[in-house]
Write a protein that holds these residues in place. Sequence first.
Motif, short mmCIF file in Angstrom:
data_model
loop_
_atom_site.label_atom_id
_atom_site.label_comp_id
_atom_site.label_asym_id
_atom_site.label_seq_id
_atom_site.Cartn_x
_atom_site.Cartn_y
_atom_site.Cartn_z
N VAL A 1 0.77 -1.08 0.04
CA VAL A 1 -0.11 0.12 0.01
C VAL A 1 0.85 1.10 0.04
N ASP A 2 1.87 1.28 0.94
CA ASP A 2 2.75 2.33 1.17
C ASP A 2 3.40 2.67 -0.26
N GLU A 3 3.75 1.81 -1.03
CA GLU A 3 4.73 1.90 -2.23
C GLU A 3 3.85 2.04 -3.52
N ARG A 4 2.74 1.62 -3.23
CA ARG A 4 1.53 1.42 -4.53
C ARG A 4 2.01 0.58 -5.40
N PHE A 5 2.31 -0.59 -5.13
CA PHE A 5 2.56 -1.55 -5.88
C PHE A 5 1.16 -1.97 -6.53
N SER A 6 1.35 -2.59 -7.89
CA SER A 6 0.17 -3.54 -8.35
C SER A 6 0.71 -4.94 -8.24
N ILE A 7 -0.16 -5.96 -8.06
CA ILE A 7 0.02 -7.35 -7.95
C ILE A 7 -0.78 -7.95 -8.80
N VAL B 161 -5.53 -6.01 -8.08
CA VAL B 161 -4.87 -7.36 -8.28
C VAL B 161 -5.45 -7.90 -9.65
N ALA B 162 -4.48 -8.72 -10.53
CA ALA B 162 -4.89 -9.44 -11.49
C ALA B 162 -4.13 -10.91 -11.26
N ALA B 163 -4.39 -11.58 -12.31
CA ALA B 163 -3.82 -12.94 -12.11
C ALA B 163 -3.51 -13.63 -13.49
N VAL B 164 -2.36 -14.56 -13.59
CA VAL B 164 -2.17 -15.32 -14.68
C VAL B 164 -2.92 -16.73 -14.35
N LEU B 165 -3.47 -17.32 -15.25
CA LEU B 165 -4.04 -18.51 -15.35
C LEU B 165 -3.36 -19.36 -16.23
N VAL B 166 -2.69 -20.20 -15.96
CA VAL B 166 -1.89 -21.27 -16.78
C VAL B 166 -2.88 -22.55 -17.27
N LEU B 167 -3.14 -22.44 -18.54
CA LEU B 167 -4.04 -23.07 -19.01
C LEU B 167 -3.33 -24.54 -19.24
N SER B 168 -4.03 -25.80 -18.84
CA SER B 168 -3.36 -27.01 -18.92
C SER B 168 -4.38 -28.07 -19.47
N ARG B 169 -3.82 -29.42 -19.66
CA ARG B 169 -4.96 -30.32 -20.12
C ARG B 169 -6.11 -30.33 -19.11
N ASP B 170 -5.94 -30.33 -17.81
CA ASP B 170 -6.84 -30.33 -16.83
C ASP B 170 -7.95 -29.33 -16.98
N GLY C 280 -13.60 -11.27 -9.95
CA GLY C 280 -13.48 -10.08 -10.64
C GLY C 280 -12.12 -9.75 -11.12
N LEU C 281 -11.35 -10.66 -11.44
CA LEU C 281 -9.76 -10.68 -11.71
C LEU C 281 -9.62 -10.39 -13.24
N HIS C 282 -8.82 -9.38 -13.40
CA HIS C 282 -8.28 -9.27 -14.92
C HIS C 282 -7.41 -10.52 -15.07
N VAL C 283 -7.61 -11.10 -16.23
CA VAL C 283 -6.60 -12.42 -16.20
C VAL C 283 -5.78 -12.41 -17.46
N ARG C 284 -4.63 -12.98 -17.60
CA ARG C 284 -3.76 -13.35 -18.62
C ARG C 284 -3.82 -14.96 -18.62
#
Length: 378
Positions: free
Chosen positions: A108-114, A155-164, A180-184
């Motif tokens: 919060v203090d350093e205004r990171f995005s995650i 917050v956003a997220a990476v979603l790794v697509l797999s055979r599952d 409500g997650l922006h996703v890659r």
Amino acid sequence: MQRKAHVFMVKPTDFCNLDCTYCYSPNRRRRNVIADEALEGLIRRMLEDFPADHRFQIVWHGSEPMGVGVDFYREVTARIRGELGDRVQFHMQSNLTLLHDGWIDLLVDERFSISTSIDGPRAVHDRKRVTLAGGGTFDKVAGNIQRLRERGLPVAAVLVLSRDTLGLTEEIYALLRELGLHVRVNPVLLPEGTPGCLPPASYGEFVRDLAEIWLADGESTFYIEPLRGYALRLVGGTPLMCEQQALCFEHMIGVGTDGELFPCNRFVGGDALRLGNIRDTSVRSLPLHPVAQRTARRHLDSPKCQRCELVDVCQGGCMYHAHAVYGDAFREDYFCESYVILYDFVIRNLAALLQRLEGIPQNRDLDELVAALETSAA
Ligand SMILES: C[S@@+](CC[C@H](N)C(=O)[O-])C[C@H]1O[C@@H](n2cnc3c(N)ncnc32)[C@H](O)[C@@H]1O
Ligand code: SF4
Ligand code: SF4
């Protein structure tokens, strides 16, 4: 026009507390911290290699960036801000299992995005993204996303697509909508011929099907990469994502714990494509490196790309994809058929996609992080 910020994807440690089944990050049991000389080099590069008003993004990446204590980041952030002030925006790509209140205060203090990683509904995520003892991590990650939100952190997220997860489009859509997650969405990268390696078109089919649900549901508040990047590329002309540029490391570079430079974070720590060391290599000189020359020619040298209508916008795709799947970074991307599917979808639905994107709240820092993450993280 403001110049594009330069992105440093920095590995603060090789260590990770988890043991995800597909992870490509090497040396994950090594408990080290980035060398002080590498941090000095990073600061020097930003000061000496660029004009005095240039902006930078530092993405603390990994293995697991929270594997290094919060005090490290307090100190390093103060040191970097002391030299460069607000010209640096900090981001973090974390598995979010080590989060505590001290972390949240820093972020919060350093205004990171995650950005975090989430692989789909609990059952799949808990099979793939596991602790060293084999336990699942879904509840912890979902709970920690909520804690960050409560403190106003994007917050956003990476979603790794797999055979599952290939067949789970609707379940995954419902989860992303709920969170409500922006996703890659990224395809899992495994050598060709190994059991988990995805068919080349499956990634494009999955993202297209997910996007169809997203378009039909006028109320979701998240976007899906790489579709946003493809749509903006087609209307704006400027490549947003590394995979859309022949020389993908023109504005972005991966930095290892000893200061080694690689085209992106994905190569960091491996044997392929070392470009020098940040202690003594000018980042601005890298476009002249022999690896850069070959990288920039990949789509021109590939007979397949030469015949392709998409060559101007795709430019051969991601060199790490080619490296991880074929063992040859200078070939065209293994997921080529997926790009044909996705660009076709985007072209046919461009107006609707842009209209939907307009209705989604903007957050420039987070958007930059998602675009900087590895390619379709990144
Ligand atoms: C290497 S991790 C480092 C950051 C952090 N530990 C995390 O998991 O988010 C960065 C991203 O790479 C993804 N990743 C790891 N191995 C992969 C693979 N073989 N194929 C595709 N993505 C992979 C992870 O799921 C994660 O989203
Ligand atoms: S948390 Fe990230 S670095 Fe750690 S094993 Fe999983 S994907 Fe790899
Ligand atoms: S879609 Fe395939 S053939 Fe066309 S430019 Fe991209 S990688 Fe090359």
